[in-house]
Motif scaffolding. Sequence first.
Motif, PDB file in Angstrom:
ATOM      1  N   ASP A 383       8.985   3.364 -10.567  1.00  0.00           N
ATOM      2  CA  ASP A 383       7.820   2.764  -9.958  1.00  0.00           C
ATOM      3  C   ASP A 383       7.779   1.164  -9.883  1.00  0.00           C
ATOM      4  O   ASP A 383       7.137   0.534  -9.234  1.00  0.00           O
ATOM      5  CB  ASP A 383       6.558   2.985 -10.946  1.00  0.00           C
ATOM      6  CG  ASP A 383       5.918   4.221 -10.628  1.00  0.00           C
ATOM      7  OD1 ASP A 383       6.312   4.908  -9.617  1.00  0.00           O
ATOM      8  OD2 ASP A 383       4.676   4.748 -11.324  1.00  0.00           O
ATOM      9  N   HIS A 386       9.977  -2.121  -6.133  1.00  0.00           N
ATOM     10  CA  HIS A 386       8.972  -2.507  -5.229  1.00  0.00           C
ATOM     11  C   HIS A 386       9.238  -4.198  -5.139  1.00  0.00           C
ATOM     12  O   HIS A 386       9.536  -4.730  -6.165  1.00  0.00           O
ATOM     13  CB  HIS A 386       7.759  -2.363  -5.620  1.00  0.00           C
ATOM     14  CG  HIS A 386       6.590  -2.593  -4.558  1.00  0.00           C
ATOM     15  ND1 HIS A 386       6.186  -3.675  -4.219  1.00  0.00           N
ATOM     16  CD2 HIS A 386       6.046  -1.791  -3.643  1.00  0.00           C
ATOM     17  CE1 HIS A 386       5.228  -3.716  -3.025  1.00  0.00           C
ATOM     18  NE2 HIS A 386       5.489  -2.298  -2.677  1.00  0.00           N
ATOM     19  N   GLN A 388       7.207  -6.239  -4.882  1.00  0.00           N
ATOM     20  CA  GLN A 388       6.370  -7.118  -5.697  1.00  0.00           C
ATOM     21  C   GLN A 388       6.843  -7.247  -7.014  1.00  0.00           C
ATOM     22  O   GLN A 388       6.602  -8.373  -7.598  1.00  0.00           O
ATOM     23  CB  GLN A 388       5.088  -6.155  -5.803  1.00  0.00           C
ATOM     24  CG  GLN A 388       3.605  -6.967  -5.805  1.00  0.00           C
ATOM     25  CD  GLN A 388       2.618  -6.130  -6.050  1.00  0.00           C
ATOM     26  OE1 GLN A 388       2.757  -5.135  -6.216  1.00  0.00           O
ATOM     27  NE2 GLN A 388       1.298  -6.759  -6.190  1.00  0.00           N
ATOM     28  N   SER A 389       7.759  -6.484  -7.574  1.00  0.00           N
ATOM     29  CA  SER A 389       8.217  -6.744  -8.898  1.00  0.00           C
ATOM     30  C   SER A 389       9.097  -7.905  -8.949  1.00  0.00           C
ATOM     31  O   SER A 389       9.136  -8.600 -10.084  1.00  0.00           O
ATOM     32  CB  SER A 389       9.175  -5.247  -9.268  1.00  0.00           C
ATOM     33  OG  SER A 389       8.363  -4.126  -9.138  1.00  0.00           O
ATOM     34  N   LYS A 636       0.074 -11.446   2.305  1.00  0.00           N
ATOM     35  CA  LYS A 636       0.335 -10.846   0.945  1.00  0.00           C
ATOM     36  C   LYS A 636       1.729 -11.372   0.392  1.00  0.00           C
ATOM     37  O   LYS A 636       1.774 -11.513  -0.876  1.00  0.00           O
ATOM     38  CB  LYS A 636       0.200  -9.252   1.034  1.00  0.00           C
ATOM     39  CG  LYS A 636      -0.344  -8.609  -0.203  1.00  0.00           C
ATOM     40  CD  LYS A 636      -0.667  -7.124   0.147  1.00  0.00           C
ATOM     41  CE  LYS A 636      -0.449  -6.411  -1.078  1.00  0.00           C
ATOM     42  NZ  LYS A 636      -0.205  -7.008  -2.399  1.00  0.00           N
ATOM     43  N   ASP A 640       2.006 -13.264  -3.037  1.00  0.00           N
ATOM     44  CA  ASP A 640       2.751 -12.717  -4.275  1.00  0.00           C
ATOM     45  C   ASP A 640       3.754 -13.713  -4.483  1.00  0.00           C
ATOM     46  O   ASP A 640       4.083 -13.861  -5.999  1.00  0.00           O
ATOM     47  CB  ASP A 640       3.455 -11.412  -3.715  1.00  0.00           C
ATOM     48  CG  ASP A 640       2.561 -10.162  -3.625  1.00  0.00           C
ATOM     49  OD1 ASP A 640       1.503 -10.343  -4.107  1.00  0.00           O
ATOM     50  OD2 ASP A 640       3.066  -8.954  -3.284  1.00  0.00           O
ATOM     51  N   LYS A 767      -0.604  -6.029  -9.290  1.00  0.00           N
ATOM     52  CA  LYS A 767      -1.943  -5.550  -8.628  1.00  0.00           C
ATOM     53  C   LYS A 767      -1.568  -4.702  -7.402  1.00  0.00           C
ATOM     54  O   LYS A 767      -1.044  -5.084  -6.536  1.00  0.00           O
ATOM     55  CB  LYS A 767      -3.156  -6.382  -8.728  1.00  0.00           C
ATOM     56  CG  LYS A 767      -3.832  -6.522 -10.033  1.00  0.00           C
ATOM     57  CD  LYS A 767      -5.025  -7.479 -10.047  1.00  0.00           C
ATOM     58  CE  LYS A 767      -5.832  -7.199 -11.376  1.00  0.00           C
ATOM     59  NZ  LYS A 767      -6.859  -8.175 -11.400  1.00  0.00           N
ATOM     60  N   MET A 768      -2.141  -3.533  -7.341  1.00  0.00           N
ATOM     61  CA  MET A 768      -1.785  -2.886  -5.998  1.00  0.00           C
ATOM     62  C   MET A 768      -3.252  -2.704  -5.271  1.00  0.00           C
ATOM     63  O   MET A 768      -4.293  -2.577  -5.660  1.00  0.00           O
ATOM     64  CB  MET A 768      -1.354  -1.557  -6.226  1.00  0.00           C
ATOM     65  CG  MET A 768       0.081  -1.450  -6.658  1.00  0.00           C
ATOM     66  SD  MET A 768       0.610   0.506  -6.966  1.00  0.00           S
ATOM     67  CE  MET A 768      -0.588   1.251  -8.292  1.00  0.00           C
ATOM     68  N   GLU A 769      -3.167  -3.019  -3.882  1.00  0.00           N
ATOM     69  CA  GLU A 769      -4.384  -2.419  -3.078  1.00  0.00           C
ATOM     70  C   GLU A 769      -3.849  -1.781  -2.087  1.00  0.00           C
ATOM     71  O   GLU A 769      -2.936  -1.589  -1.449  1.00  0.00           O
ATOM     72  CB  GLU A 769      -4.734  -4.057  -2.504  1.00  0.00           C
ATOM     73  CG  GLU A 769      -5.520  -5.048  -3.322  1.00  0.00           C
ATOM     74  CD  GLU A 769      -6.041  -5.945  -2.845  1.00  0.00           C
ATOM     75  OE1 GLU A 769      -5.719  -6.345  -1.555  1.00  0.00           O
ATOM     76  OE2 GLU A 769      -7.138  -6.631  -3.392  1.00  0.00           O
ATOM     77  N   SER A 770      -5.061  -0.814  -1.843  1.00  0.00           N
ATOM     78  CA  SER A 770      -4.685   0.038  -0.713  1.00  0.00           C
ATOM     79  C   SER A 770      -4.767  -0.409   0.758  1.00  0.00           C
ATOM     80  O   SER A 770      -5.109  -1.660   0.837  1.00  0.00           O
ATOM     81  CB  SER A 770      -5.936   1.114  -0.422  1.00  0.00           C
ATOM     82  OG  SER A 770      -7.049   0.337  -0.081  1.00  0.00           O
ATOM     83  N   GLU A 771      -3.750   0.093   1.367  1.00  0.00           N
ATOM     84  CA  GLU A 771      -3.565  -0.388   2.851  1.00  0.00           C
ATOM     85  C   GLU A 771      -4.682   0.056   3.499  1.00  0.00           C
ATOM     86  O   GLU A 771      -5.121   1.395   3.315  1.00  0.00           O
ATOM     87  CB  GLU A 771      -2.363   0.273   3.596  1.00  0.00           C
ATOM     88  CG  GLU A 771      -1.075   0.126   2.881  1.00  0.00           C
ATOM     89  CD  GLU A 771      -0.297  -1.175   3.333  1.00  0.00           C
ATOM     90  OE1 GLU A 771      -0.246  -1.022   4.631  1.00  0.00           O
ATOM     91  OE2 GLU A 771       0.595  -1.542   2.915  1.00  0.00           O
ATOM     92  N   ARG A 785       0.851  -1.681 -10.818  1.00  0.00           N
ATOM     93  CA  ARG A 785       2.019  -0.924 -11.057  1.00  0.00           C
ATOM     94  C   ARG A 785       2.712  -0.947 -12.385  1.00  0.00           C
ATOM     95  O   ARG A 785       3.300  -1.655 -12.694  1.00  0.00           O
ATOM     96  CB  ARG A 785       2.934  -1.906 -10.054  1.00  0.00           C
ATOM     97  CG  ARG A 785       3.887  -1.219  -8.826  1.00  0.00           C
ATOM     98  CD  ARG A 785       4.422  -2.039  -8.091  1.00  0.00           C
ATOM     99  NE  ARG A 785       3.711  -2.622  -6.895  1.00  0.00           N
ATOM    100  CZ  ARG A 785       3.366  -1.544  -5.857  1.00  0.00           C
ATOM    101  NH1 ARG A 785       4.167  -0.294  -5.786  1.00  0.00           N
ATOM    102  NH2 ARG A 785       2.494  -2.031  -5.094  1.00  0.00           N
TER     103      ARG A 785
END
Lengths: 959, 959
Positions: A383, A386, A388-389, A636, A640, A767-771, A785
């Motif tokens: 996981d 990504h 974002q990591s 985004k 980030d 933090k994740m947001e839905s597309e 995540r």
Amino acid sequence: GKHRPVLSPAAERLRHILGEDDSTPTPTIFTEMDTLQQEGGELEWKESARWVKFEEKVEEGGERWSKPHVSTLTLHSLFELRTCLQTGSILLDLEGYSLPQIVEEIVEQQIADGLIPPDLKEKIIFVLLRKHRHQTKKPIHRSLADMGKSSNAASSKHVYSVCMPFYVPISSYERNRSMNDISDTPSTDQLKNKFMKKIPRDAEASNVLIGEVDFLDKPFVSFVRLAQATTLGGLTEVPVPTRFLFILLGPHGKTKSYNEIGRAIATLMVDDLFSDVAYKARDREDLIAGVDEFLDEVIVLPPGEWDPKIRIEPPKKVPSSVLNLNELGQVNGLAGGAAGGEDEELPAPHELGEELKFTGRIGGGLWLDIKRKIPWYCSDIYDGFHIQSISAVLFIYLGCITNAITFGGLLGDATDNYQGVMESFLGTALAGSVFCLFGGQPLIILSSTGPILIFEKLLYEFSKNNDVDYMELRLWIGLHSCLQCFLLVFSDASYIIKYMTRFTEEGFSSLISFIFISDAIKKMVAFKYYPINRGFKPDYITAYKCECIAPDQAWDNNSLDLPTLNTFSFNLTDLDWSQLSKKECVKYGGMLVGNSCKYVPDLALMSFILFFGTYSMTVSLKKFKFSRYFPTKLRKLISDFAIFMSIMSFVGLDMLMGLDTPKLIVPTEFKPTRSDRGWLVMPFGKNPWWWYLASFVPALLVTILIFMDQQISAVIVNRKENKLKKGCGYHLDLFWVGVLMAVCSFVGMPWYVAATVISIAHIDSLKMESESSAPGEQPQFLGVREQRLTGTLVFVLTGLSVFLAPILQYIPMPVLYGVFLYMGVASLSGIQFWERIKLYLMPPKHQPDFSFLRHVPMRRVHLFTLVQIVCLAVLWILKSTFLAIIFPVMILGLMVVRKLLDLMFSQHDLAWLDDILPDKDKKKKEDEKKKKKDKKAPEPESDEEVRKCTIWQVWICLS
Amino acid sequence: GKHRPVLSPAAERLRHILGEDDSTPTPTIFTEMDTLQQEGGELEWKESARWVKFEEKVEEGGERWSKPHVSTLTLHSLFELRTCLQTGSILLDLEGYSLPQIVEEIVEQQIADGLIPPDLKEKIIFVLLRKHRHQTKKPIHRSLADMGKSSNAASSKHVYSVCMPFYVPISSYERNRSMNDISDTPSTDQLKNKFMKKIPRDAEASNVLIGEVDFLDKPFVSFVRLAQATTLGGLTEVPVPTRFLFILLGPHGKTKSYNEIGRAIATLMVDDLFSDVAYKARDREDLIAGVDEFLDEVIVLPPGEWDPKIRIEPPKKVPSSVLNLNELGQVNGLAGGAAGGEDEELPAPHELGEELKFTGRIGGGLWLDIKRKIPWYCSDIYDGFHIQSISAVLFIYLGCITNAITFGGLLGDATDNYQGVMESFLGTALAGSVFCLFGGQPLIILSSTGPILIFEKLLYEFSKNNDVDYMELRLWIGLHSCLQCFLLVFSDASYIIKYMTRFTEEGFSSLISFIFISDAIKKMVAFKYYPINRGFKPDYITAYKCECIAPDQAWDNNSLDLPTLNTFSFNLTDLDWSQLSKKECVKYGGMLVGNSCKYVPDLALMSFILFFGTYSMTVSLKKFKFSRYFPTKLRKLISDFAIFMSIMSFVGLDMLMGLDTPKLIVPTEFKPTRSDRGWLVMPFGKNPWWWYLASFVPALLVTILIFMDQQISAVIVNRKENKLKKGCGYHLDLFWVGVLMAVCSFVGMPWYVAATVISIAHIDSLKMESESSAPGEQPQFLGVREQRLTGTLVFVLTGLSVFLAPILQYIPMPVLYGVFLYMGVASLSGIQFWERIKLYLMPPKHQPDFSFLRHVPMRRVHLFTLVQIVCLAVLWILKSTFLAIIFPVMILGLMVVRKLLDLMFSQHDLAWLDDILPDKDKKKKEDEKKKKKDKKAPEPESDEEVRKCTIWQVWICLS
């Protein structure tokens, strides 16, 4: 009083058809509305609006899609639609394979029903088979080609040339091939349409065709449901198979009204309830019942208070689309009103989940934690892959090394370098990576904290004064503390934090945030080493100097009246004093004379610019996510990497200016800071044996310190709002903290616990947001995540930083303090306490619509906030004294205050502003029983719950 | 095709009753809804919501008013209300003087109608006469007194003690005095209620009473209209007389449904149409027709797309409340749909008003201007007395003196001080105050402008090279120019600016804004005099020095190897060179040696902080008006004084730091800058006679320059958006500019024309907004405080600045440059061109809902913007060369480009993006006739219009 709701006939009917077969969910419906347009004598169907969930309209003239908006209908059009469905022809489960065949059947049906005379058949079929023109985005380079032509002419020409090779006289209605403009297979335009991404995979289309013709004298209405969803060539903008068709043709002169009816049926088709009805309707009456039910639930805006031209933005959240049959016809009906209504509900009770259950078995909690975390272990690794990591790792890494350097430096000062920056780096790397790899909550970041620092300082002073070996004593305290932690772990003692409410959590985390902010600012203000050269007159630059004068010469200079040549002293020291640098001068005992010696130009202001610039740029870039510019993904990405970009910018600015700002300096050699100690601390030999036992007492303090600090941070990280899915592990966390204490004591490195602010920053950056799927739907916060990769990487990088010194040395400290400030401020946001403080300054009419404001009187809210402020102020003052060492213990004080608040505030108010203490749940229930109020009370607690409370009260009394 | 609309029966009925007597406007209605609450066995009416225009709800538990919001009703409740009105008793024009009497009559009527059995009479009357408890704001200090008590208990206790001295058993329904809790006269609470301010003076109240009782088995509904509005004691929260009463009592168990019905009637009562109907209704049927008409116009939100719990903020603007009978029943009806609909309308045509009409008489325009302005003269003075004027004066004054100093300095350089800072100050004061006192548009601020500066520079160089007396030549040019201006004034030539479209205006004003911004930044970057000491190593402070070395000694120092004692030179000059300051050193021919001579510490960064700080603080404080904090008035004050507060803050910071930042220096002595000239310039004697005639040619250039500069600025100031009410005076303006040119030429002061950016700033600082009347109504922009006072004061202060030098000298220049930057940026906002540039960066879905985007394809919009950008870039480049002198003439070039755009863009697109050129109006109309499109074309122009166009075309060809 409640009695079984009496349903309206429509609701009864729907309950029947929808209840029949609730197992198969119906597909999502995509609706396209096309209107008949006459351009230069030629007829064509032009797309005018579409719905996935919200309406998107083709801007007339604008040749573009409007923003998605809530469809505002007129009640009139809904009634007219109802009439249309009552009088028009309804064809359910028609076997259809091509549009011409379907159209033919529709018209035949109308003739059979006697709705239209047979001689109109050819004309209607001709009209219904005209070419469909869809609104597809045109590439921008076309605009240059269009130059010199009026845009309208250009676009219509384009259409004519493609699909109207020769003129078909509208009077020659013959049923030949030329009548059918529509191809049977989807065109490449359709297949290439990027809009397809926004439509759910299982979607089926519903096509609404609205037109005016001259040969009809009353409307021709048809509602068709196909037996199978079929792709009908170029009918729909995207290659989605059509299931429903609504056709409304009528005489001239009522375009607007027809369009409104079309919008009404289109809106109905995307409504969750009505689309279900449309799929399952057996006859016309079912459909009409569906319309009635829809009408019963619509929301009405009075005409004088709202302008219908305003397009309403889609709401952040719409009511759940799950169809609840029991609620059918009951929501607004006179039939089933529940006394009180939604306003009387209490907020959802505070829940900490089964992780904190008291198992009653030895190590039961730990075992459950391990059982809970093991299945996630693989996903904990993958996981992490990504983009974002990367930004999270960079951000947290910078926070960690800044922390390591700061605490390392302070520890070095406090312990005469027994633990210095080197130990701090290696210890952070070791403890952090072990914890992230094996801990229960890998999102927690370990770090040195203030209380530990103060403890070490006091301990070192004690050892020095009493001739005790500091390292050995510390080792034994660490070992005792480790054992005590194990005791707490195996006795499931962590369950007690269940009794911590929002009041305590918020108090703790605000305090930590304030400490971060004040530390950042304090460090900036501490640039007293580089004072600003006040009162500097550029004209007198010649008078400003700083000279190094030899020690003996200095005396002479004091009697400067008559200059004597001191060749003697010159020969003596053999030094050219005037060539010496400041440091050398001081080193050789020289004296610095002059008025510019203590000033360093530009540094103070430059540091301020770097500090404040980094902070404000980070804030602005973070906010950029909500701006209107650039596509969502780019925004985004910018948001980030906000911190990274700010740091890079201001490091660049600093390099450009070339000023000697204080830079980040990391140790480069791999050896203990103090040369007279090795890496390993030996447990025996230096102190008398009874010290080994006596260290139990200070260890107890350390244990309480660590336990509170660690577990409150864990509670904050595991907050429900963060929507963590992989569970937490309070016992496992504490176990590893204990183990690491022992290990760190053996190698003489600092002790580590969870750091609240950095852990919150870690979570925020993951933090994740839905597309957003349907256009206009707001992205929802999905969760964090959760993985072990970022944390581990951060600490591996921290360890490697010893080798990264050449790169890191370009980073000025003020930039890092700016990051600190940002972390502190960012972790304040979202704390309800902070929102409530802001309320003091807001007049009531501007206050946001917080749910607690709807239920608790303003003055009670203010009073509650005031109590929190006073508590924080007291804690802040205590923290600034030597009492800082018992700081985490003071959190217990907060809990006592919270207990006293029960006397000041009603349980109702506390339920909204805070959470109800577990032992109060029962009390409250009893209160309510007495009052016989019709409120939803939390579920009654078991007896065990009550027993625990007693333990808890004992605990409070003891501490 | 249009035909006379067929009205629905309801609309027909309403047309009848409303059409009867349309002359008397009905009062505004304030609605209060009270619900029956049972607290501790006692009944009371508790206020639960109120409406002036929007709904405000009492937050249950919150004991406060919600924010005003749009009432969202359920369709269900409206239907139920309709049923209630059909079945309940309707009492119209009841003679009522007290509540008990009215209640008695209502109940009697119900009994007479057979709706309730007579034995319930006492019970119903008892219930209806219970005490009314209103939601009044409680002072915050109460909260401390409440400590220790649960809030609910506290507030109910309070109520009981006041109005329930003894317990009245609910079973003893006797009609005695104790039954009537309501006093006959308004209480002090009512009279003191501050909410009264929000209710229009003529308002009448409508009271809605909703309750559940146990003795009824079907609802008791009554709608009452009193013959006269009567104050019924404590019934209403404010002392507003009651006109309407709606009572709904029903059996238990349907609270929510009853409340919804109450909200529905309350919303209806504040609806403009329905309240009219309610006042004029003759019978039950009229009321029901009113409900039906309301229903026909409501806006419906589909349940799946909107959450009914969301409170909708009141819109910025609601549709006009003027009741148009002809539109009744026609808006949404199938009956009267107009083909096309609102989307096809063209934007309102560009109008410049009658001020620019070509009168055809000599000086006709000027005469009209004077006639127009004279009646306003008194109000021009007393309208200036307002607190806002103070901030406007301070702001514009600072802008003016900065401008005067900048241009004065530059002019001094350009003309060898023939015109310097002193002349600039006095000229600004003179010209500005005369113009503000007598000009046609006193909001315009006169100032020196760039083109004039360049002209003066070239003229001075020419005079010097050709041995012509500059001041005399300049005087004659001024005189000629003045005459030419008079010619333009008396021939009404200003009418030609009617042909300037948004394209030209925006091009001009953006360019001026960019010049402001770039000037401000350029001046900041120009701090090369204070370079940053790059690469400074604090440690080597001893090596940094700057020494003054005597000229001969300097040579020796170059061969520094062996130090020789130069006692000789010492004696020669008899100066202690090392004690000299930098300036003195240079003056006496000394040499500055050392590496720190050219550095001035901290100044560059401090200047940057002051500059950027002033700018950002001003922007933030201006924005503060829209924040949630503090009461509206305070926020408005902060926003109005934003610039003043920022300047004060940063002047304070500068004083605190005590750095030698460059300060504002104004001349202190009242004499011409150049000592060899007197105040008056003599017209004859120094140059040959033919110069007096030849100066006609350069004067022509100056006249064009002044004409364009002045009139474009005036057009921008007089824009329709500014809602100026006192008319403008283009001819009068130009007349005074001409007069001032001659005067300034005589006393050797600079020439002045309107300054776009400062004038816009002047207007912005004087904008008025309506105080919001009904809660939730958005304040509307009303116009500008048009007066002559602020302008005059600014220039009087500018003149007095010569004496204010001791105060002004504390203001650092960077702060003023920050103000300049703010002015430039602020004048950019609100320019459509700027908004369109931003569109380039926005993905379509985030673009704001501009009306032109609904009608013009995106690529055409972008193309249009691109053309504007290219034009501006070309102008910018030209401006940077010597061509700057013909800069205003280049505006004519912009107009030519605009003419060419007619070939690239359709008239439809241009109508939305720009305005249609006058001669195109006709062309367009013809186009439309050909196409036979059903669009609303502007009214045909008169023949004179066509003639003018020809003149205009000749003008373009000539220039």
